[in-house]
Motif scaffolding. Sequence first.
Motif, PDB file in Angstrom:
ATOM      1  N   UNK A 143       0.699  -1.291   0.145  1.00 49.84           N
ATOM      2  CA  UNK A 143       0.090   0.026   0.023  1.00 49.84           C
ATOM      3  C   UNK A 143       0.907   1.226   0.094  1.00 49.84           C
ATOM      4  N   UNK A 144       0.461   2.103  -0.765  1.00 48.41           N
ATOM      5  CA  UNK A 144       1.155   3.545  -0.879  1.00 48.41           C
ATOM      6  C   UNK A 144       2.798   3.386  -1.339  1.00 48.41           C
ATOM      7  N   UNK A 145       3.001   2.382  -2.009  1.00 48.17           N
ATOM      8  CA  UNK A 145       4.311   2.074  -2.374  1.00 48.17           C
ATOM      9  C   UNK A 145       4.390   1.759  -3.924  1.00 48.17           C
ATOM     10  N   UNK A 146       5.437   2.479  -4.493  1.00 48.57           N
ATOM     11  CA  UNK A 146       5.927   2.243  -6.030  1.00 48.57           C
ATOM     12  C   UNK A 146       6.374   0.698  -6.091  1.00 48.57           C
ATOM     13  N   UNK A 147       5.742  -0.186  -6.672  1.00 45.14           N
ATOM     14  CA  UNK A 147       6.154  -1.622  -6.640  1.00 45.14           C
ATOM     15  C   UNK A 147       6.745  -1.958  -7.774  1.00 45.14           C
ATOM     16  N   UNK A 148       7.950  -2.456  -7.747  1.00 42.70           N
ATOM     17  CA  UNK A 148       8.808  -3.069  -8.776  1.00 42.70           C
ATOM     18  C   UNK A 148       8.883  -4.534  -8.955  1.00 42.70           C
ATOM     19  N   UNK A 149       8.396  -5.163 -10.214  1.00 42.74           N
ATOM     20  CA  UNK A 149       7.932  -6.547 -10.325  1.00 42.74           C
ATOM     21  C   UNK A 149       8.781  -6.733 -11.619  1.00 42.74           C
ATOM     22  N   UNK A 150       9.278  -8.343 -11.684  1.00 41.97           N
ATOM     23  CA  UNK A 150       9.509  -8.700 -12.897  1.00 41.97           C
ATOM     24  C   UNK A 150       8.300  -9.352 -13.533  1.00 41.97           C
ATOM     25  N   UNK A 201      -4.675  -3.445  -3.389  1.00 41.24           N
ATOM     26  CA  UNK A 201      -4.103  -2.983  -2.433  1.00 41.24           C
ATOM     27  C   UNK A 201      -3.652  -1.684  -2.019  1.00 41.24           C
ATOM     28  N   UNK A 202      -3.972  -0.867  -2.923  1.00 40.24           N
ATOM     29  CA  UNK A 202      -3.836   0.472  -3.025  1.00 40.24           C
ATOM     30  C   UNK A 202      -2.302   1.019  -3.007  1.00 40.24           C
ATOM     31  N   UNK A 203      -1.643   0.232  -3.927  1.00 37.17           N
ATOM     32  CA  UNK A 203      -0.319   0.317  -4.276  1.00 37.17           C
ATOM     33  C   UNK A 203      -0.366   2.255  -4.981  1.00 37.17           C
ATOM     34  N   UNK A 204       1.005   2.615  -4.900  1.00 37.74           N
ATOM     35  CA  UNK A 204       0.981   3.941  -5.424  1.00 37.74           C
ATOM     36  C   UNK A 204       1.467   3.876  -6.990  1.00 37.74           C
ATOM     37  N   UNK A 205       1.927   2.774  -7.470  1.00 37.84           N
ATOM     38  CA  UNK A 205       2.486   2.651  -8.819  1.00 37.84           C
ATOM     39  C   UNK A 205       3.116   1.427  -8.945  1.00 37.84           C
ATOM     40  N   UNK A 206       3.190   1.033 -10.292  1.00 36.45           N
ATOM     41  CA  UNK A 206       3.957  -0.259 -10.596  1.00 36.45           C
ATOM     42  C   UNK A 206       4.760  -0.090 -11.660  1.00 36.45           C
ATOM     43  N   UNK A 207       6.020  -0.757 -11.551  1.00 40.65           N
ATOM     44  CA  UNK A 207       7.199  -0.862 -12.420  1.00 40.65           C
ATOM     45  C   UNK A 207       7.312  -2.143 -12.888  1.00 40.65           C
ATOM     46  N   UNK A 208       7.127  -2.627 -14.115  1.00 43.84           N
ATOM     47  CA  UNK A 208       6.999  -3.725 -14.710  1.00 43.84           C
ATOM     48  C   UNK A 208       8.794  -4.081 -15.488  1.00 43.84           C
ATOM     49  N   UNK A 209       9.408  -4.855 -14.884  1.00 45.04           N
ATOM     50  CA  UNK A 209      10.566  -5.198 -15.521  1.00 45.04           C
ATOM     51  C   UNK A 209      10.309  -6.135 -16.653  1.00 45.04           C
TER      52      UNK A 209
END
Length: 307
Positions: free
Chosen positions: A85-92, A139-147
């Motif tokens: 929540x409230x995070x910029x989430x980095x994922x593969x 889950x109310x993430x702040x952003x997503x970064x897809x690798x």
Amino acid sequence: MGVDDVTLEEFTFTRWEPTDWSLILDPTDDSAPLPVAGYIPYSGTTGPKGHDAPVTYLPGLSNDGTTVVLDGVPIGEAISAYDVADKIVVVDVPLPEISLSSLREQFYFVNDSIPETLAPTLFTGLLAVPQIHAALETQNAAGMVGILPFGPDAANNLYAPFEGVVADLPGLYVDQFTGRQLKQELATAGGTLPGRLRLEATVDEQATARNIVGVIPAPTDRELVLCTHTDGTNANEDNGPVAILALAEYFRQLPRGRRPVTIRVILTGGHFARHNAGLRAYLDDHKDEVKENVLAAIELEHLGALE
């Protein structure tokens, strides 16, 4: 080209149009943005200031068939146990294998051997992104970064997936080299760094486009439909109209009495909008005549693709 009764049929759709985007770790006045391959279409907007939030890496993503799993559990079920929540989430972005066994018996003609599965490719990877994005949004993430598991030649300017529904989780893509750098910096910092994800976009819920419809008549009202879209992102994606124009030219040269069926040409827009907006609009507007007259429809696109 000799097609009769050519008409332009307008339809409306929701247009999400990005204007600028960037990703910065540990933002200060002199912070340089990381190389970004592109954006997740229709993922949302941050406004001009962007979202400032902790950046964190979410490991453990893989595939069970075409289902994205997180530490062995479908991501939609597992994600609530993780603090995103409230995070910029980095994922593969994982690449699933697709079983072709259910399709083999439906093929009318095969000119080569068919594998049991479609090996992981750029296309199969696109099936994973909507699942990951939707789970993080709940889950109310702040952003997503897809690798993306590709270099810049394949990753840059990727336009996918094609959901066409405006979401509320702005997302960006990076290539595998930037992704490796990003994960190393996060690991060195103990798992989290401040960051800023910016994705500016406009939304027009009443945007308009047009389908092009034409008829090559025959002595019968029974129809063969030749259909494709006109809004692909590259020549391979959008080469169907070239083939349809060639087919139309062939049938046009036949005397009307020798045409076995009426040919209806439909060139649609809105391919990447929700539910293939242009084709859906045509079917909604002409459903009675489609049911009554159409014998078959052939959708032509991606001609000459090697995978």
